[in-house]
Design a protein around this motif. Structure first.
Motif, PDB file in Angstrom:
ATOM      1  N   ASP A 196      41.345 -13.016 150.754  1.00 55.27           N
ATOM      2  CA  ASP A 196      42.252 -11.778 150.892  1.00 55.27           C
ATOM      3  C   ASP A 196      41.292 -10.767 151.642  1.00 55.27           C
ATOM      4  O   ASP A 196      41.950  -9.803 152.476  1.00 55.27           O
ATOM      5  CB  ASP A 196      41.908 -11.360 149.308  1.00 55.27           C
ATOM      6  CG  ASP A 196      42.844 -11.747 148.491  1.00 55.27           C
ATOM      7  OD1 ASP A 196      44.231 -12.062 149.051  1.00 55.27           O
ATOM      8  OD2 ASP A 196      42.895 -11.817 147.338  1.00 55.27           O
ATOM      9  N   ASP A 206      42.299 -15.860 142.660  1.00 53.33           N
ATOM     10  CA  ASP A 206      43.142 -16.299 141.611  1.00 53.33           C
ATOM     11  C   ASP A 206      43.386 -17.878 141.900  1.00 53.33           C
ATOM     12  O   ASP A 206      43.486 -18.583 141.041  1.00 53.33           O
ATOM     13  CB  ASP A 206      44.530 -15.689 141.527  1.00 53.33           C
ATOM     14  CG  ASP A 206      44.343 -14.290 140.714  1.00 53.33           C
ATOM     15  OD1 ASP A 206      43.283 -13.965 140.452  1.00 53.33           O
ATOM     16  OD2 ASP A 206      45.341 -13.565 140.564  1.00 53.33           O
ATOM     17  N   SER A 243      41.244 -11.182 137.455  1.00 53.02           N
ATOM     18  CA  SER A 243      42.338 -11.660 137.862  1.00 53.02           C
ATOM     19  C   SER A 243      43.463 -10.602 138.142  1.00 53.02           C
ATOM     20  O   SER A 243      43.376  -9.730 137.695  1.00 53.02           O
ATOM     21  CB  SER A 243      43.176 -12.377 136.692  1.00 53.02           C
ATOM     22  OG  SER A 243      44.144 -12.873 136.726  1.00 53.02           O
ATOM     23  N   GLY A 244      44.266 -11.006 139.428  1.00 54.84           N
ATOM     24  CA  GLY A 244      45.180 -10.181 139.799  1.00 54.84           C
ATOM     25  C   GLY A 244      44.575  -9.308 140.967  1.00 54.84           C
ATOM     26  O   GLY A 244      45.428  -8.382 141.527  1.00 54.84           O
ATOM     27  N   GLU A 245      43.350  -9.006 141.103  1.00 53.49           N
ATOM     28  CA  GLU A 245      42.682  -8.122 141.857  1.00 53.49           C
ATOM     29  C   GLU A 245      42.402  -8.735 143.336  1.00 53.49           C
ATOM     30  O   GLU A 245      42.301  -9.840 143.479  1.00 53.49           O
ATOM     31  CB  GLU A 245      41.400  -7.460 141.353  1.00 53.49           C
ATOM     32  CG  GLU A 245      41.567  -6.625 140.004  1.00 53.49           C
ATOM     33  CD  GLU A 245      40.171  -6.123 139.402  1.00 53.49           C
ATOM     34  OE1 GLU A 245      40.461  -5.250 138.588  1.00 53.49           O
ATOM     35  OE2 GLU A 245      39.108  -6.706 139.942  1.00 53.49           O
ATOM     36  N   LYS A 246      42.502  -7.930 144.302  1.00 49.22           N
ATOM     37  CA  LYS A 246      41.929  -8.351 145.557  1.00 49.22           C
ATOM     38  C   LYS A 246      40.617  -7.569 145.961  1.00 49.22           C
ATOM     39  O   LYS A 246      40.474  -6.370 145.415  1.00 49.22           O
ATOM     40  CB  LYS A 246      43.104  -7.974 146.549  1.00 49.22           C
ATOM     41  CG  LYS A 246      44.437  -8.872 146.436  1.00 49.22           C
ATOM     42  CD  LYS A 246      45.306  -8.780 147.807  1.00 49.22           C
ATOM     43  CE  LYS A 246      46.544  -9.559 147.592  1.00 49.22           C
ATOM     44  NZ  LYS A 246      47.475  -9.354 148.806  1.00 49.22           N
TER      45      LYS A 246
END
Length: 283
Positions: A149, A229, A255-258
């Motif tokens: 990311d 993830d 989870s779901g974060e960059k």
């Protein structure tokens, strides 16, 4: 030199070149200090540093008072560790066959410096299986990995990265490197260009991971970059539960974060049982 697979390219560098001077300091990143304190109990038992290099983390594991082991591909690194850290059992070896080399299980395995990123996707999963086999039930696995990311723009994979973003990334990485390293890279640009032309054709890009010929050692290596993830799913498939993911500045990445961190640290626990041994005879 003809093109080879990722592991062959990387192993040649680590096995044949002397990088002891690059890794002989004892400096820890802030996130490593937090991990050593937070997981002190597990790390003070029977513990292995996988890819121990010149013992940068090994020395601190010894100070925690446990039974410390180290393994590394480089004979020069292992020789240095044996001389500098005689309290540890350090051996030349390959983590891809770890369970055949060190048969007594560990309470914790620490694999710093993005060790498992030297392997491609298939080999990486096999190495995670080796870590699983080499841990007691409930054992702890700690490792770092390049963050995909951070390398790609937030608009999605496969789109060209912007110059400002890449410059910002290089600045962030430079802040985590000694100034002398930054100057040396500038001097060695011609070598870097030759390596880049040779290895760029081996790069791979997918939605969840990429194989990248990055700037490490004058673009002489290929590294695996993965999304947070995707790495959690990969761990679950290999029998691990992710406990937490931390960025280079110790912040939790959920989870779901960059994250814009160049690399992330993953702390996972073996959930029980071993994967089948790839070298076992199925009959």
């Amino acid at each position: 030199m003809s093109l080879q697979d990722q592991a062959s390219v990387n192993h040649r560098v680590w096995e044949t070149e002397d990088h002891v001077a690059d890794y002989s300091d004892r400096s820890l990143a802030p996130v490593e200090m937090v991990i050593l304190l937070r997981y002190r109990d597990e790390l003070s038992r029977r513990v292995l540093e996988a890819g121990c290099g010149a013992g940068r983390v090994l020395g601190y594991l010894i100070e925690l008072g446990g039974q410390v082991h180290g393994i590394d591909l480089s004979p020069a690194m292992v020789e240095f560790c044996r001389a500098s850290y005689p309290a540890a059992d350090v051996r030349v070896g390959d983590v891809s066959t770890l369970s055949r080399q060190l048969t007594e299980p560990f309470d914790a395995i620490f694999a710093p410096n993005n060790l498992i990123d030297v392997f491609d996707d298939t080999a990486r999963r096999a190495v995670l299986d080796e870590f699983n086999r080499s841990l007691v039930d409930g054992g702890l696995l700690i490792f770092s990995s390049h963050n995909l990311d951070e390398r790609e723009p937030s608009t999605g994979p496969g789109e060209p990265d912007s110059l400002p973003r890449r410059l910002a990334s290089l600045v962030v990485k430079a802040l985590h490197k000694p100034p002398a390293d930054v100057v040396q890279r500038a001097v060695r640009l011609p070598i870097a260009r030759r390596n880049r032309r040779r290895l760029a054709p081996l790069e791979v890009a997918t939605s969840e991971y990429a194989i990248v010929n990055d700037e490490t050692f004058d673009y002489s290596l290929l590294h695996y970059y993965v999304r947070r993830d995707a790495q959690e799913r990969q761990l679950a498939e290999r029998g691990f539960q992710l406990l937490e993911c931390l960025d280079a500045d110790t912040r939790a990445v959920h989870s779901g974060e960059k994250s814009a961190s160049p690399w992330l640290h993953y702390i996972a626990r073996k959930t029980g049982g071993n994967p089948p041994n790839a070298h076992d005879d199925p009959h």
